[in-house]
Design a protein around this motif. Structure first.
Motif, PDB file in Angstrom:
ATOM      1  N   TRP A   1      -5.428   6.616  -0.745  1.00 44.39           N
ATOM      2  CA  TRP A   1      -5.122   6.828   0.674  1.00 44.39           C
ATOM      3  C   TRP A   1      -6.310   6.440   1.549  1.00 44.39           C
ATOM      4  O   TRP A   1      -6.135   5.852   2.622  1.00 44.39           O
ATOM      5  N   ARG A   2      -7.517   6.783   1.084  1.00 47.32           N
ATOM      6  CA  ARG A   2      -8.707   6.515   1.888  1.00 47.32           C
ATOM      7  C   ARG A   2      -9.260   5.112   1.661  1.00 47.32           C
ATOM      8  O   ARG A   2      -9.835   4.520   2.595  1.00 47.32           O
TER       9      ARG A   2
ATOM     10  N   ARG B   1       0.834  -1.206   0.000  1.00 50.76           N
ATOM     11  CA  ARG B   1       0.000   0.000   0.000  1.00 50.76           C
ATOM     12  C   ARG B   1       0.866   1.253   0.000  1.00 50.76           C
ATOM     13  O   ARG B   1       0.654   2.176  -0.810  1.00 50.76           O
ATOM     14  N   ARG B   2       1.839   1.323   0.905  1.00 57.39           N
ATOM     15  CA  ARG B   2       2.694   2.505   0.969  1.00 57.39           C
ATOM     16  C   ARG B   2       3.564   2.634  -0.273  1.00 57.39           C
ATOM     17  O   ARG B   2       3.857   3.748  -0.728  1.00 57.39           O
TER      18      ARG B   2
ATOM     19  N   LEU C   1       1.279   4.160  -2.814  1.00 55.46           N
ATOM     20  CA  LEU C   1       1.052   5.575  -2.529  1.00 55.46           C
ATOM     21  C   LEU C   1       2.304   6.398  -2.844  1.00 55.46           C
ATOM     22  O   LEU C   1       2.198   7.517  -3.370  1.00 55.46           O
TER      23      LEU C   1
END
Length: 550
Positions: free
Chosen positions: A216-217, A110-111, A114
């Protein structure tokens, strides 16, 4: 699905509990499995966080085909200086793709995703404000690095979030990447027409920022890793990047320096070969190599990677030549260039949807061969283009070619994963991800060199035969002078100059279109070779692992 991202996805684990049918459920009700479509629709937020970014990654690959033509003049640059922008874009993409395994292992998918969107957005914003080619090269390198991180994590994220529907994930990935690639030039022509080339980067920066906020959400956090990440092959990464830098110099400077006697050419070529040999040696000796080259002993993997590389190289080369032919050689209006390619967008969309719905392992090779036949015939027809070819004919042939590419998109992605176990698919990710950028750059660069040499040779032929053709050339020049004088009211001296300029431009355009014909001829040969290679794909046994659909 970056280097070792498959392993990372497994280590990160899924974040949503699923009820699994189990004979020892203790009398508890078993939740029936949902269809792939319903499962995707049941997690709209996750889909919206991943699929648009996948489309953006595909669009970015071809979005600058048209704007680069105008950037060179508006930044008071030349094509040799601007080639550093193209080279920096390739180097940035390779760094992002090759480094994703280490990043995902330490900060999670995920990071990592992002971070890719952040770099992409920042690079796009910086490119929109670049005052010259050097700052633009740095900005494009950052943007491409972020794009590489995004493009190589989206499939791993889809597989992590929807582990029961991996085949549908591959179909969505293929559609997003290839639809984005074919739509890129048409989108950029609309943006450039309504503003200027900077609007392309304004749009990508805005799209990246929106995608970053949504992701992000919507994306759930990574679960703690089951085991710590293993050692990363930093030596292999350094050798790979250094070799790519030599490759960029070779593609963009050898033609300028000279191929045989220039000292610079010999030094860079020798250094590149040494770096390539050292990199290959490193991959066979490192405990956890950057690229698991041993997988090339597996028939379907080797065939899939090579066939996909050849097809992607042809794709970028054909699209680049067509864009330059319409925007520069034929001097079409910018919006007309994009409009001619719109039927190709629609045609590829149709075949991508068709192959996603009806594609199976049983008909995968047939779809690949039919698509390659279509690509070969369409590319061969493009060898007929000249300075008088109608837009409608070009648009029709481009649509047939794009439809054929849509047929082969899913098969070439799936074939490289056939007969591989999950851990082998994970270790093969880096090789397949580098196939997103290197084949297009290498094939496009070589075709550009061949086109330039063919155009120069044809122009020299015209120049050297000017004495033989002096009478007809004089008649044409006199006719142009008379027409300019009568219709524009120019003085005789100005009319003579304008007539000479028109005639010179016509000769150069004739040489350029001859070079395009030659390039399409070479691409036709490559397409035929790809078809012959695909004929040797072996039939898989029914129990072999790998994608059943697509």
């Amino acid at each position: 699905m970056g280097g070792n991202t498959g392993r990372t996805a497994a280590g990160a684990g899924r974040t949503r509990a699923r009820t699994v049918a189990d004979g020892g459920n203790g009398g508890r009700a078993v939740t029936p499995p949902r269809s792939p479509e319903r499962d995707f629709l049941g997690h709209v937020g996750v889909v919206l966080a991943i699929v648009p970014a996948m489309l953006l990654a595909g669009i970015t690959a071809t979005l600058t085909e048209l704007p680069r033509i105008f950037v060179v003049s508006e930044l008071a640059s030349d094509r040799y200086r601007f080639q550093w922008v193209t080279g920096a874009t390739l180097v940035g993409g390779v760094i992002g793709i090759a480094g994703v395994g280490w990043l995902a292992g330490h900060i999670g998918l995920r990071r990592c995703y992002l971070l890719g969107l952040m770099l992409y957005t920042a690079g796009s914003a910086a490119a929109s404000l670049a005052p010259g080619t050097d700052p633009l090269a740095v900005a494009r390198c950052v943007q491409s690095c972020g794009n590489g991180l995004v493009a190589t994590t989206v499939l791993a994220l889809l597989w992590r979030e929807f582990p029961a529907h991996r085949d549908l994930g591959i179909a969505v990935f293929a559609f997003g990447v290839y639809f984005g690639r074919i739509a890129g030039p048409s989108i950029s022509t609309w943006l450039v027409t309504h503003d200027d080339w900077r609007s392309v980067f304004y749009a990508t920066a805005a799209a990246g920022a929106i995608g970053l906020l949504v992701a992000w959400r919507a994306l759930p956090p990574d679960a703690p890793a089951v085991e710590p990440p293993g050692a990363f092959d930093f030596t292999g990464l350094a050798l790979l990047v250094a070799w790519v830098v030599c490759l960029v110099i070779g593609l963009y400077r050898f033609q300028l320096w000279g191929w045989q006697r220039a000292n610079e050419t010999l030094v860079v070529a020798a250094l590149g070969l040494a770096l390539l040999a050292a990199f290959v040696r490193q991959q066979f000796t490192a405990p956890r190599p950057l690229l698991d080259l041993r997988l090339f002993s597996r028939h379907h993997f080797a065939m899939g990677v090579v066939i996909k590389a050849l097809i992607d190289g042809q794709f970028f080369a054909v699209l680049g030549i067509l864009t330059r032919y319409m925007a520069v050689t034929r001097d079409y209006q910018r919006v007309a260039t994009g409009a001619v390619l719109l039927p190709a967008v629609a045609a590829m969309t149709g075949t991508l949807v068709f192959t996603a719905h009806f594609g199976t392992r049983d008909n995968r090779k047939r779809r690949l061969l039919v698509g390659l036949v279509g690509m070969t015939l369409a590319t061969w027809q493009l060898t007929r283009i000249d300075l008088f070819t109608s837009k409608e004919w070009v648009g029709l042939v481009a649509a047939v070619w794009a439809a054929a590419v849509g047929l082969v998109a899913s098969p070439v992605i799936c074939i490289a994963q056939d007969n591989l176990r999950p851990e082998e698919i994970a270790s093969s990710a880096s090789i397949k991800n580098l196939g997103l950028v290197l084949p297009g750059a290498i094939c496009g660069g070589l075709i550009a060199i061949a086109s330039e040499r063919a155009g120069d040779a044809y122009f020299d032929t015209l120049r050297q035969t000017i004495q033989v053709n002096r009478v007809p050339v004089g008649d044409v020049s006199a006719g142009l002078t008379d027409w300019i004088t009568r219709t524009h009211g120019s003085t005789p001296g100005a009319a003579d100059l304008q007539a000479a300029q028109v005639l010179a431009r016509y000769v150069r355009s004739t040489a350029a279109v001859y070079a395009d014909q030659t390039a399409f001829g070479w691409l036709t040969v490559i397409s035929v070779a790809t078809f012959v290679l695909a004929c040797f794909l072996r039939r898989l046994p029914p129990e072999a692992p790998g994608p059943r659909r697509g």
